[in-house]
Design a protein around this motif. Structure first.
Motif, PDB file in Angstrom:
ATOM      1  N   GLY A 109      55.124 -13.994  32.774  1.00 55.02           N
ATOM      2  CA  GLY A 109      54.298 -13.450  31.710  1.00 55.02           C
ATOM      3  C   GLY A 109      53.458 -14.232  30.851  1.00 55.02           C
ATOM      4  O   GLY A 109      53.274 -15.420  31.181  1.00 55.02           O
ATOM      5  N   LEU A 110      53.001 -13.817  29.927  1.00 59.81           N
ATOM      6  CA  LEU A 110      52.141 -14.716  28.813  1.00 59.81           C
ATOM      7  C   LEU A 110      53.015 -15.040  27.692  1.00 59.81           C
ATOM      8  O   LEU A 110      53.455 -14.147  27.225  1.00 59.81           O
ATOM      9  CB  LEU A 110      50.622 -13.845  28.584  1.00 59.81           C
ATOM     10  CG  LEU A 110      50.004 -14.500  27.581  1.00 59.81           C
ATOM     11  CD1 LEU A 110      49.423 -15.751  28.061  1.00 59.81           C
ATOM     12  CD2 LEU A 110      48.637 -13.489  27.094  1.00 59.81           C
ATOM     13  N   VAL A 111      52.788 -16.310  27.585  1.00 67.48           N
ATOM     14  CA  VAL A 111      53.675 -16.887  26.236  1.00 67.48           C
ATOM     15  C   VAL A 111      52.741 -17.923  25.670  1.00 67.48           C
ATOM     16  O   VAL A 111      51.832 -18.693  26.184  1.00 67.48           O
ATOM     17  CB  VAL A 111      54.874 -17.212  26.605  1.00 67.48           C
ATOM     18  CG1 VAL A 111      54.700 -18.531  27.763  1.00 67.48           C
ATOM     19  CG2 VAL A 111      55.952 -17.791  25.463  1.00 67.48           C
ATOM     20  N   GLN A 112      53.095 -18.098  24.341  1.00 66.30           N
ATOM     21  CA  GLN A 112      52.099 -19.311  23.641  1.00 66.30           C
ATOM     22  C   GLN A 112      52.860 -20.706  23.509  1.00 66.30           C
ATOM     23  O   GLN A 112      54.359 -20.658  23.986  1.00 66.30           O
ATOM     24  CB  GLN A 112      52.244 -18.927  22.277  1.00 66.30           C
ATOM     25  CG  GLN A 112      51.235 -17.616  21.785  1.00 66.30           C
ATOM     26  CD  GLN A 112      51.231 -17.711  20.214  1.00 66.30           C
ATOM     27  OE1 GLN A 112      51.931 -18.068  19.470  1.00 66.30           O
ATOM     28  NE2 GLN A 112      49.997 -17.308  19.760  1.00 66.30           N
ATOM     29  N   ALA A 113      52.184 -21.536  23.766  1.00 69.54           N
ATOM     30  CA  ALA A 113      52.949 -22.783  23.721  1.00 69.54           C
ATOM     31  C   ALA A 113      54.039 -22.974  22.854  1.00 69.54           C
ATOM     32  O   ALA A 113      53.803 -22.610  21.776  1.00 69.54           O
ATOM     33  CB  ALA A 113      51.799 -23.989  23.465  1.00 69.54           C
ATOM     34  N   GLY A 114      54.810 -23.599  23.398  1.00 68.65           N
ATOM     35  CA  GLY A 114      56.257 -23.881  22.423  1.00 68.65           C
ATOM     36  C   GLY A 114      57.307 -22.611  22.806  1.00 68.65           C
ATOM     37  O   GLY A 114      58.528 -22.659  22.198  1.00 68.65           O
ATOM     38  N   GLY A 115      56.878 -21.509  23.380  1.00 70.55           N
ATOM     39  CA  GLY A 115      57.849 -20.592  23.593  1.00 70.55           C
ATOM     40  C   GLY A 115      58.706 -20.657  24.985  1.00 70.55           C
ATOM     41  O   GLY A 115      58.549 -21.668  25.485  1.00 70.55           O
TER      42      GLY A 115
END
Length: 129
Positions: free
Chosen positions: A10-16
């Motif tokens: 999926g789509l995740v923000q950096a650090g996630g």
């Protein structure tokens, strides 16, 4: 008929974080070692992590060491790739591959080692900055 089905991308923000799953069917799960590989657009497929059939042998690419963890659950016929502290450079399609192994603790890191095994269809991981 043997099938490997990846999920969890999926789509995740950096650090996630994300946890990928590779569910296997049609094979005797305990006999198989697994590898995770990834391919980014315009790049060759690269090794990410590998796990022996016993679960005692692991190997990680330097780029993911300390951030990713590979595991297996024999009761669920499923392998996992836990990905923490994700970076935009981790964006790619992730594939699991499985092969039988004569060695309990050996983890196969070369995609050619899985030529006689099975590959999943891939799951997209996108990390935004």
């Amino acid at each position: 008929q043997v099938q490997l089905a990846e999920s969890g991308g999926g789509l995740v923000q950096a650090g996630g974080s994300l946890r990928l799953s590779c569910a296997a069917s049609g094979l005797t799960f305990s006999r198989y070692a697994v590898g995770w590989f990834r391919q980014a657009p315009g790049k060759e497929r690269e090794f990410v992590a590998a796990l022996s059939k016993s679960g005692s042998g692991t190997h990680y690419a330097d780029s993911v060491k300390g951030r990713f963890t590979i595991s297996r659950d024999n009761s669920k016929n499923t392998w996992y790739l836990q990905m923490n502290s994700l970076e935009p450079e981790d964006t790619a399609v992730y594939y699991c591959a499985a092969r039988t192994s004569p060695i309990f603790s050996y983890a196969y890191t070369d995609p050619n080692d899985y030529g006689t095994g099975y590959w999943g269809q891939g799951t997209q991981v996108t990390v935004s900055s």
